[in-house]
Design an enzyme around this catalytic site. Structure first.
Site, PDB file in Angstrom:
ATOM      1  N   GLU A 281      10.426   8.556   6.970  1.00 49.70           N
ATOM      2  CA  GLU A 281       9.290   7.654   7.254  1.00 49.70           C
ATOM      3  C   GLU A 281       9.427   6.319   6.545  1.00 49.70           C
ATOM      4  O   GLU A 281       8.547   5.920   5.790  1.00 49.70           O
ATOM      5  CB  GLU A 281       7.975   8.302   6.773  1.00 49.70           C
ATOM      6  CG  GLU A 281       7.691   9.699   7.245  1.00 49.70           C
ATOM      7  CD  GLU A 281       6.526  10.339   6.456  1.00 49.70           C
ATOM      8  OE1 GLU A 281       5.982   9.706   5.533  1.00 49.70           O
ATOM      9  OE2 GLU A 281       6.174  11.484   6.776  1.00 49.70           O
ATOM     10  N   PRO A 282      10.511   5.586   6.740  1.00 45.09           N
ATOM     11  CA  PRO A 282      10.630   4.307   6.034  1.00 45.09           C
ATOM     12  C   PRO A 282       9.757   3.230   6.677  1.00 45.09           C
ATOM     13  O   PRO A 282       9.574   3.210   7.898  1.00 45.09           O
ATOM     14  CB  PRO A 282      12.115   3.935   6.210  1.00 45.09           C
ATOM     15  CG  PRO A 282      12.722   5.039   7.013  1.00 45.09           C
ATOM     16  CD  PRO A 282      11.639   5.828   7.637  1.00 45.09           C
ATOM     17  N   ARG A 320       0.039  -9.119  -2.015  1.00 38.27           N
ATOM     18  CA  ARG A 320       0.987  -8.431  -2.901  1.00 38.27           C
ATOM     19  C   ARG A 320       1.151  -9.106  -4.283  1.00 38.27           C
ATOM     20  O   ARG A 320       1.144  -8.416  -5.295  1.00 38.27           O
ATOM     21  CB  ARG A 320       2.364  -8.276  -2.230  1.00 38.27           C
ATOM     22  CG  ARG A 320       2.324  -7.523  -0.894  1.00 38.27           C
ATOM     23  CD  ARG A 320       3.691  -7.054  -0.423  1.00 38.27           C
ATOM     24  NE  ARG A 320       4.188  -5.996  -1.266  1.00 38.27           N
ATOM     25  CZ  ARG A 320       5.053  -6.159  -2.229  1.00 38.27           C
ATOM     26  NH1 ARG A 320       5.575  -7.350  -2.460  1.00 38.27           N
ATOM     27  NH2 ARG A 320       5.421  -5.147  -2.982  1.00 38.27           N
ATOM     28  N   CYS A 350     -11.488 -18.537  -3.706  1.00 32.66           N
ATOM     29  CA  CYS A 350     -12.217 -18.926  -4.909  1.00 32.66           C
ATOM     30  C   CYS A 350     -12.087 -17.889  -6.022  1.00 32.66           C
ATOM     31  O   CYS A 350     -13.080 -17.335  -6.490  1.00 32.66           O
ATOM     32  CB  CYS A 350     -13.676 -19.172  -4.566  1.00 32.66           C
ATOM     33  SG  CYS A 350     -13.814 -20.507  -3.380  1.00 32.66           S
ATOM     34  N   TYR A 379       3.693  -5.024   4.537  1.00 33.48           N
ATOM     35  CA  TYR A 379       2.442  -5.035   3.776  1.00 33.48           C
ATOM     36  C   TYR A 379       1.936  -6.458   3.579  1.00 33.48           C
ATOM     37  O   TYR A 379       1.394  -6.806   2.534  1.00 33.48           O
ATOM     38  CB  TYR A 379       2.617  -4.286   2.444  1.00 33.48           C
ATOM     39  CG  TYR A 379       3.158  -2.890   2.645  1.00 33.48           C
ATOM     40  CD1 TYR A 379       2.352  -1.900   3.200  1.00 33.48           C
ATOM     41  CD2 TYR A 379       4.488  -2.565   2.339  1.00 33.48           C
ATOM     42  CE1 TYR A 379       2.850  -0.623   3.422  1.00 33.48           C
ATOM     43  CE2 TYR A 379       4.990  -1.286   2.557  1.00 33.48           C
ATOM     44  CZ  TYR A 379       4.165  -0.324   3.100  1.00 33.48           C
ATOM     45  OH  TYR A 379       4.656   0.935   3.327  1.00 33.48           O
TER      46      TYR A 379
HETATM   47  N1  LLP Z   1       5.122   7.664   4.258  1.00 31.67           N
HETATM   48  C1  LLP Z   1       3.965   7.745   3.581  1.00 31.67           C
HETATM   49  C2  LLP Z   1       3.207   9.008   3.591  1.00 31.67           C
HETATM   50  C3  LLP Z   1       3.485   6.624   2.869  1.00 31.67           C
HETATM   51  O1  LLP Z   1       2.349   6.704   2.183  1.00 31.67           O
HETATM   52  C4  LLP Z   1       4.231   5.419   2.879  1.00 31.67           C
HETATM   53  C5  LLP Z   1       3.779   4.238   2.160  1.00 31.67           C
HETATM   54  C6  LLP Z   1       5.437   5.387   3.613  1.00 31.67           C
HETATM   55  C7  LLP Z   1       5.859   6.535   4.292  1.00 31.67           C
HETATM   56  C8  LLP Z   1       6.308   4.158   3.716  1.00 31.67           C
HETATM   57  O2  LLP Z   1       6.768   3.714   2.486  1.00 31.67           O
HETATM   58  P1  LLP Z   1       7.831   2.502   2.434  1.00 31.67           P
HETATM   59  O3  LLP Z   1       9.114   2.971   3.087  1.00 31.67           O
HETATM   60  O4  LLP Z   1       7.243   1.367   3.172  1.00 31.67           O
HETATM   61  O5  LLP Z   1       7.972   2.228   0.984  1.00 31.67           O
HETATM   62  N2  LLP Z   1       1.206  -1.912  -0.097  1.00 31.67           N
HETATM   63  C9  LLP Z   1       2.288  -1.550  -0.970  1.00 31.67           C
HETATM   64  C10 LLP Z   1       3.076  -0.359  -0.446  1.00 31.67           C
HETATM   65  C11 LLP Z   1       2.212   0.835  -0.150  1.00 31.67           C
HETATM   66  C12 LLP Z   1       2.985   2.006   0.397  1.00 31.67           C
HETATM   67  C13 LLP Z   1       2.073   3.085   0.845  1.00 31.67           C
HETATM   68  N3  LLP Z   1       2.706   4.210   1.448  1.00 31.67           N
HETATM   69  C14 LLP Z   1       3.172  -2.776  -1.199  1.00 31.67           C
HETATM   70  O6  LLP Z   1       2.913  -3.826  -0.631  1.00 31.67           O
HETATM   71  O7  LLP Z   1       4.114  -2.714  -1.982  1.00 31.67           O
END
Ligand code: LLP
Length: 405
Positions: A281-282, A320, A350, A379
């Site tokens: 799940e990337p 972020r 603000c 994100y």
């Molecule tokens: N699977 C699940 C269950 C997740 O909760 C997430 C991310 C992913 C896959 C994908 O993760 P990734 O490959 O994108 O790292 N807003 C934060 C990141 C939050 C990630 C939440 N879950 C940021 O901007 O760094």
């Protein structure tokens, strides 16, 4: 390559086919995200190659970027999606992602969301608590369907990323440790007509670089998987989550591609002989580099301490830096001439958390200049808000032929 300078001007595309970012956003009167679809495809192919020798499905985590053009694009490449809300399921279906390529994660699935997921006949629900499993069974019975589920294990590992995006440590609300297993077994036995356990899943956090910790978490998940299998559950899937990071401080992407290859090798090695479909799940690794946020300098304001470049975009469009202290590179659309200066790049909101970058050395900026915030494809827009009643930014996806959608 996605975004690069040629003749001092920021381009999107690659060395063979590119256009200036200015030609895409220059005429707009508001901030915009620009996405490079071809860069996403490159990364998808790299991940697919890394897993090629295993039966596998990539479920793109659409929380990173749920733009419809991107969803259509990854779906056409053969990906499925990982969703975390009824809204994401609806967006995925509307973009043409087949239901049997959608999985549904998240700790707080409502009655309505589960109903929607089961009615649409999605591939799998990743269960995060015994009460959720019971709710799924009850709704499946009401609908007269069998729900395919996976149990999300909390493997209690520490991937050493930002605490806000750590999800597989014992203090986190996510997943279930072994103490939940007796209760889950009881529900499974009672509700065997309505829920079918297909496998286990885990996701330990985001912005990860340490494959050894991911491996440790997979191994712990497999140990529990094996126990259930020995008890007669016909498990045929293993979901290893997402989380691969990118180095925001550099434009050099070679390390990411190497990490994708190593990740695939590691996952195949650790699951050898299991005879399961391998799911991952990337999110970030596919889309972060493929997007920039472009804003326009409204004012340059110098104080005794600082020189601020005040843009029409800020924390409401890219939270972020404010939320995680993340450092995005700043790329003026045209590199100016003259001695570089140190700027704080800030927005219109603000509060003093409204910064996109602090103390960055840039060629001189002036009122009216367009500035891109790099690596904002993941994100970025999905976490944007209308705080202070500002408009959301525009989104423009581009491919090699210069086509925009
Ligand atoms: N699977 C699940 C269950 C997740 O909760 C997430 C991310 C992913 C896959 C994908 O993760 P990734 O490959 O994108 O790292 N807003 C934060 C990141 C939050 C990630 C939440 N879950 C940021 O901007 O760094």
């Amino acid at each position: 390559m996605a975004f690069f300078y040629s003749d001092g001007t920021l381009h999107v595309g690659d060395a063979r086919a590119s256009v200036t970012v200015d030609s895409i956003v220059g005429a707009l009167d508001r901030p915009a995200y620009v996405y490079d679809l071809d860069d996403i495809a490159l990364r998808f192919h790299a991940m697919n190659n890394a897993f090629a020798s295993a039966r596998h499905t990539i479920h793109y985590a659409m929380k990173a970027n749920s733009n419809a053009a991107i969803l259509r694009h990854v779906c056409a490449l053969g990906a499925g999606v990982d969703t975390v809300s009824g809204g994401e399921i609806a967006r995925a279906l509307a973009a043409g992602v087949p239901a049997d390529r959608i999985i549904f994660s998240g700790v707080a699935k409502t009655h309505q969301e589960i109903q929607r997921a089961l009615t649409a006949r999605i591939k799998q629900i990743n269960v995060e608590s015994p009460q959720e499993l019971q709710r799924i069974a009850d709704i499946a019975q009401d609908l007269g369907v069998v729900a395919d589920v996976a149990f999300r294990l909390n493997p209690n590992v520490n991937p050493k990323t930002h605490p806000y995006i750590t999800t597989g440590f014992r203090d986190n609300k996510f997943g279930m440790d072994e103490s939940f297993m007796p209760e889950l077994r009881g529900i499974l036995a009672r509700e065997s007509k309505w829920v079918r356990l297909r496998g286990f899943t885990m996701h330990i956090g985001s912005l990860l670089f340490d494959l050894a910790v991911i491996r440790e978490a997979i191994e712990k998940t497999i140990a529990v998987h094996d126990t259930f299998k020995a008890e007669g559950h016909a498990l045929d899937r293993l979901d290893i989550g997402g989380g691969l990071g990118i180095a925001y401080d550099t434009a050099d992407t070679a390390r990411e591609f190497e990490m994708i290859a190593q990740y695939g090798r590691m996952a195949i090695d650790v699951t050898r002989g299991m005879n399961v479909e391998l799911l991952c799940e990337p999110g970030r690794i596919f889309v972060a580099r493929a997007g920039v946020l472009v804003g326009r300098v409204q004012y340059i304001k110098a104080t005794a301490q600082k020189t601020f470049a005040i843009l029409d975009t800020g924390m409401h469009h890219l939270v972020r830096p404010a939320l995680y202290g993340s450092k995005h590179r700043i790329l003026p659309l045209r590199q100016g001439t003259g001695d570089s200066m140190v700027y704080d790049i800030v927005g219109p909101i603000c509060e003093s958390s409204d910064f996109l970058a602090k103390d960055v050395l840039l060629s001189p900026l002036k009122q009216g200049d367009l500035v891109a915030i790099a690596d904002a494809g993941a994100y970025g827009f999905t976490m944007a808000s209308q705080y202070n009643s500002h408009e959301l930014p525009a989104e423009i996806a581009v491919n090699a032929s210069g086509h925009q959608s």
